[in-house]
Scaffold this motif. Structure first.
Motif, PDB file in Angstrom:
ATOM      1  N   ASN A   1       9.418  23.044  -6.267  1.00  0.00           N
ATOM      2  CA  ASN A   1       8.975  22.850  -7.647  1.00  0.00           C
ATOM      3  C   ASN A   1       9.704  21.716  -8.351  1.00  0.00           C
ATOM      4  O   ASN A   1       9.229  21.198  -9.357  1.00  0.00           O
ATOM      5  N   SER A   2      10.872  21.336  -7.833  1.00  0.00           N
ATOM      6  CA  SER A   2      11.642  20.262  -8.472  1.00  0.00           C
ATOM      7  C   SER A   2      11.133  18.878  -8.082  1.00  0.00           C
ATOM      8  O   SER A   2      11.503  17.888  -8.713  1.00  0.00           O
ATOM      9  N   ILE A   3      10.302  18.793  -7.052  1.00  0.00           N
ATOM     10  CA  ILE A   3       9.796  17.505  -6.597  1.00  0.00           C
ATOM     11  C   ILE A   3       8.380  17.309  -7.130  1.00  0.00           C
ATOM     12  O   ILE A   3       7.505  18.154  -6.923  1.00  0.00           O
ATOM     13  N   PRO A   4       8.117  16.213  -7.831  1.00  0.00           N
ATOM     14  CA  PRO A   4       6.784  15.973  -8.405  1.00  0.00           C
ATOM     15  C   PRO A   4       5.690  15.945  -7.346  1.00  0.00           C
ATOM     16  O   PRO A   4       5.916  15.477  -6.221  1.00  0.00           O
ATOM     17  N   LEU A   5       4.525  16.424  -7.728  1.00  0.00           N
ATOM     18  CA  LEU A   5       3.391  16.451  -6.805  1.00  0.00           C
ATOM     19  C   LEU A   5       3.043  15.050  -6.326  1.00  0.00           C
ATOM     20  O   LEU A   5       2.708  14.846  -5.154  1.00  0.00           O
ATOM     21  N   SER A   6       3.133  14.069  -7.220  1.00  0.00           N
ATOM     22  CA  SER A   6       2.764  12.704  -6.844  1.00  0.00           C
ATOM     23  C   SER A   6       3.647  12.177  -5.716  1.00  0.00           C
ATOM     24  O   SER A   6       3.165  11.500  -4.797  1.00  0.00           O
ATOM     25  N   LEU A   7       4.939  12.494  -5.746  1.00  0.00           N
ATOM     26  CA  LEU A   7       5.831  12.045  -4.677  1.00  0.00           C
ATOM     27  C   LEU A   7       5.515  12.753  -3.370  1.00  0.00           C
ATOM     28  O   LEU A   7       5.571  12.150  -2.298  1.00  0.00           O
ATOM     29  N   ARG A   8       5.187  14.040  -3.447  1.00  0.00           N
ATOM     30  CA  ARG A   8       4.831  14.769  -2.231  1.00  0.00           C
ATOM     31  C   ARG A   8       3.585  14.155  -1.581  1.00  0.00           C
ATOM     32  O   ARG A   8       3.533  13.962  -0.366  1.00  0.00           O
ATOM     33  N   ILE A   9       2.598  13.838  -2.410  1.00  0.00           N
ATOM     34  CA  ILE A   9       1.377  13.216  -1.905  1.00  0.00           C
ATOM     35  C   ILE A   9       1.678  11.836  -1.329  1.00  0.00           C
ATOM     36  O   ILE A   9       1.202  11.468  -0.253  1.00  0.00           O
ATOM     37  N   GLY A  10       2.487  11.070  -2.046  1.00  0.00           N
ATOM     38  CA  GLY A  10       2.824   9.724  -1.605  1.00  0.00           C
ATOM     39  C   GLY A  10       3.570   9.708  -0.281  1.00  0.00           C
ATOM     40  O   GLY A  10       3.333   8.844   0.570  1.00  0.00           O
ATOM     41  N   ILE A  11       4.467  10.667  -0.078  1.00  0.00           N
ATOM     42  CA  ILE A  11       5.227  10.736   1.167  1.00  0.00           C
ATOM     43  C   ILE A  11       4.304  11.034   2.341  1.00  0.00           C
ATOM     44  O   ILE A  11       4.396  10.407   3.405  1.00  0.00           O
ATOM     45  N   ALA A  12       3.394  11.976   2.162  1.00  0.00           N
ATOM     46  CA  ALA A  12       2.437  12.295   3.229  1.00  0.00           C
ATOM     47  C   ALA A  12       1.567  11.086   3.562  1.00  0.00           C
ATOM     48  O   ALA A  12       1.361  10.754   4.740  1.00  0.00           O
ATOM     49  N   ALA A  13       1.067  10.403   2.539  1.00  0.00           N
ATOM     50  CA  ALA A  13       0.213   9.236   2.756  1.00  0.00           C
ATOM     51  C   ALA A  13       1.004   8.093   3.389  1.00  0.00           C
ATOM     52  O   ALA A  13       0.495   7.384   4.271  1.00  0.00           O
ATOM     53  N   GLY A  14       2.250   7.913   2.948  1.00  0.00           N
ATOM     54  CA  GLY A  14       3.094   6.864   3.518  1.00  0.00           C
ATOM     55  C   GLY A  14       3.351   7.084   4.997  1.00  0.00           C
ATOM     56  O   GLY A  14       3.320   6.137   5.802  1.00  0.00           O
ATOM     57  N   ILE A  15       3.602   8.335   5.376  1.00  0.00           N
ATOM     58  CA  ILE A  15       3.801   8.649   6.791  1.00  0.00           C
ATOM     59  C   ILE A  15       2.518   8.363   7.562  1.00  0.00           C
ATOM     60  O   ILE A  15       2.550   7.871   8.702  1.00  0.00           O
ATOM     61  N   GLY A  16       1.374   8.641   6.943  1.00  0.00           N
ATOM     62  CA  GLY A  16       0.103   8.330   7.582  1.00  0.00           C
ATOM     63  C   GLY A  16      -0.052   6.844   7.862  1.00  0.00           C
ATOM     64  O   GLY A  16      -0.441   6.441   8.966  1.00  0.00           O
ATOM     65  N   LEU A  17       0.270   6.014   6.878  1.00  0.00           N
ATOM     66  CA  LEU A  17       0.207   4.557   7.073  1.00  0.00           C
ATOM     67  C   LEU A  17       1.192   4.097   8.137  1.00  0.00           C
ATOM     68  O   LEU A  17       0.904   3.186   8.922  1.00  0.00           O
ATOM     69  N   PHE A  18       2.356   4.731   8.171  1.00  0.00           N
ATOM     70  CA  PHE A  18       3.374   4.404   9.176  1.00  0.00           C
ATOM     71  C   PHE A  18       2.837   4.708  10.583  1.00  0.00           C
ATOM     72  O   PHE A  18       2.989   3.901  11.510  1.00  0.00           O
ATOM     73  N   LEU A  19       2.190   5.856  10.745  1.00  0.00           N
ATOM     74  CA  LEU A  19       1.614   6.216  12.039  1.00  0.00           C
ATOM     75  C   LEU A  19       0.490   5.252  12.425  1.00  0.00           C
ATOM     76  O   LEU A  19       0.344   4.885  13.599  1.00  0.00           O
ATOM     77  N   ALA A  20      -0.309   4.844  11.435  1.00  0.00           N
ATOM     78  CA  ALA A  20      -1.388   3.897  11.707  1.00  0.00           C
ATOM     79  C   ALA A  20      -0.824   2.581  12.231  1.00  0.00           C
ATOM     80  O   ALA A  20      -1.358   1.996  13.186  1.00  0.00           O
TER      81      ALA A  20
END
Length: 429
Positions: free
Chosen positions: A125-144
């Motif tokens: 709950n202490s971590i903003p939703l936007s950062l959680r979404i951004g981290i997942a998407a960033g890892i996706g781009l990294f894998l790509a």
């Protein structure tokens, strides 16, 4: 025995339904058997040993989840975390794979403690939703990017950093064929699309003489080259603690998001929207990570592909047990795993990137103070070739943007503390 253990009638399911669901889930995630050994081999680890560790860690996680938590949720070494292990911790930071395994082990222990003392909710709950979404998407781009690089579609260039490679070369063509096959089959509702694509491209490599036939079935390779080889002596260095945190952080949110998504899909949430036996599920996840590190693989985590099994009727832990038994059976196909070339899994990485980036639709793009940190994370992960750097810069950007925009009330103590720690890391490292 099955009725007493899994309460099949109470959950309105049957043995046949659970077996079909388990097979469905396995087919959607079996690609990890081929991808994970290939990735960790780039870190200098023995391919055969990692193959065995992958199958065993997945089997252990699935069996614990099924028997202890009674949920149809499968586990295996996670995509993204294996890339972080190989290309950031070992490749960029220069640690040995033994020390990296020590960091995975310690992160699993920390995750287990957090699960038992029930402070996981406060952290999430202490971590903003936007950062959680951004981290997942960033890892996706990294894998790509990793997939494009392994296929030779993107290559280094001294003038422009990167450029297009020879897209008419056999690996590039096969990677594209694999990707197109996955998308076409997924669009037609084929749940085994990824594994079928990998096997099809490998078959084409054999047909054109690009791969040497090594057989299909044999006794499993030895796991001893990686078993209990983790090195804990270097884990407690200041610079390494941030690595442990990164493993823990990504696994924590990845697991939480997966559990909630699968629970919603299967209707497992109670009247208050909470997931019963959540701590048991988290304990299974963290225990599997600890066991995986001891065997010789990167972080083991819950798989979103479990929703495929739930959609096929999976309602109890028997589904997860079936998946675990299938991973044990996969130990005997090591020759096939050894034949799969990098270009056969490149399309898979690109497809996984699509799935991980889909959450960007939930970003509040009209609020620039929420959207900007997401873009920072998404761009810096692949461009610095470092998941840890992307996470760190995302937290720093979020804290600074909110502070300088006069929106300091949006900042929670956890974000501020992490941002300051990341700034200190960059200053003193």
């Amino acid at each position: 025995m099955l009725e007493k253990l899994f309460k099949l009638k109470e959950n309105q399911t049957s043995l046949k339904q659970e077996v079909v669901a388990g097979l469905t889930t396995f087919l959607t995630m079996a690609y990890i058997i081929f991808v994970n050994p290939m990735m960790l081999a780039d870190a200098g680890m023995d391919h055969g040993a990692v193959f065995v560790a992958t199958c065993l860690a997945a089997a252990i996680g699935c069996l614990i989840m099924g028997i202890i938590a009674n949920y149809p949720i499968a586990l295996a070494p996670g995509m993204g975390l294996n890339a972080f292990f190989t290309y950031t911790v070992v490749g960029e930071m220069g640690y040995s794979w033994e020390t990296a395994l020590g960091a995975v082990f310690l992160s699993g222990v920390c995750f287990l403690i957090l699960s038992l003392v029930r402070i996981r909710e406060w952290i999430i709950n202490s971590i903003p939703l936007s950062l959680r979404i951004g981290i997942a998407a960033g890892i996706g781009l990294f894998l790509a990017l990793i997939g494009l690089k392994s296929a030779g579609i993107v290559v280094a260039n001294p003038d422009t950093l990167v450029t297009m490679g020879d897209v008419t070369a056999f690996p590039a063509v096969m990677a594209a064929v694999g990707f197109f096959l996955i998308i076409a089959m997924v669009n037609r509702g084929m749940r085994s699309a990824v594994i079928v694509s990998i096997l099809a491209v490998t078959g084409l490599g054999l047909a054109f003489g690009e791969i040497q036939y090594q057989g299909l079935v044999s006794m499993p390779p030895s796991v001893m080259p990686t078993f209990m080889k983790m090195d804990l002596s270097g884990v407690f260095e200041i610079s390494m603690l941030s690595v442990v945190f990164a493993f823990l952080f990504v696994d924590l949110f990845d697991t939480s998001g997966t559990l909630v998504a699968v629970a919603q899909r299967g209707g497992f949430l109670d009247d208050k929207g909470k997931m019963p036996r959540l701590n048991r599920a988290l304990t299974a996840d963290s225990t599997a990570t600890i066991a995986g590190a001891m065997l010789g693989t990167s972080t083991t985590t819950s798989y979103i592909e479990s929703t495929a099994g739930v959609s096929a009727g999976g309602r109890t832990g028997l589904t997860a047990v079936v998946v675990g038994l299938l991973f044990l059976g996969s130990l005997f196909i090591s020759p096939l795993a050894g034949m799969v070339p990098a270009y056969a899994t490149a399309g898979t990485l690109f497809y996984v990137a699509i799935l991980m980036m889909s959450g960007l639709v939930h970003v509040e793009w009209e609020d620039i103070t929420e959207a900007a940190p997401v873009v920072v994370v998404c761009l810096l992960m692949p461009l610095t070739f470092s998941i840890a750097t992307g996470i760190a810069m995302g937290f720093i950007a979020y804290a600074m943007i909110k502070l300088m925009s006069g929106r300091y009330r949006d900042l929670r103590p956890g974000v501020v503390i992490l941002a300051l720690l990341f700034i200190a890391k960059f200053v003193y490292s």
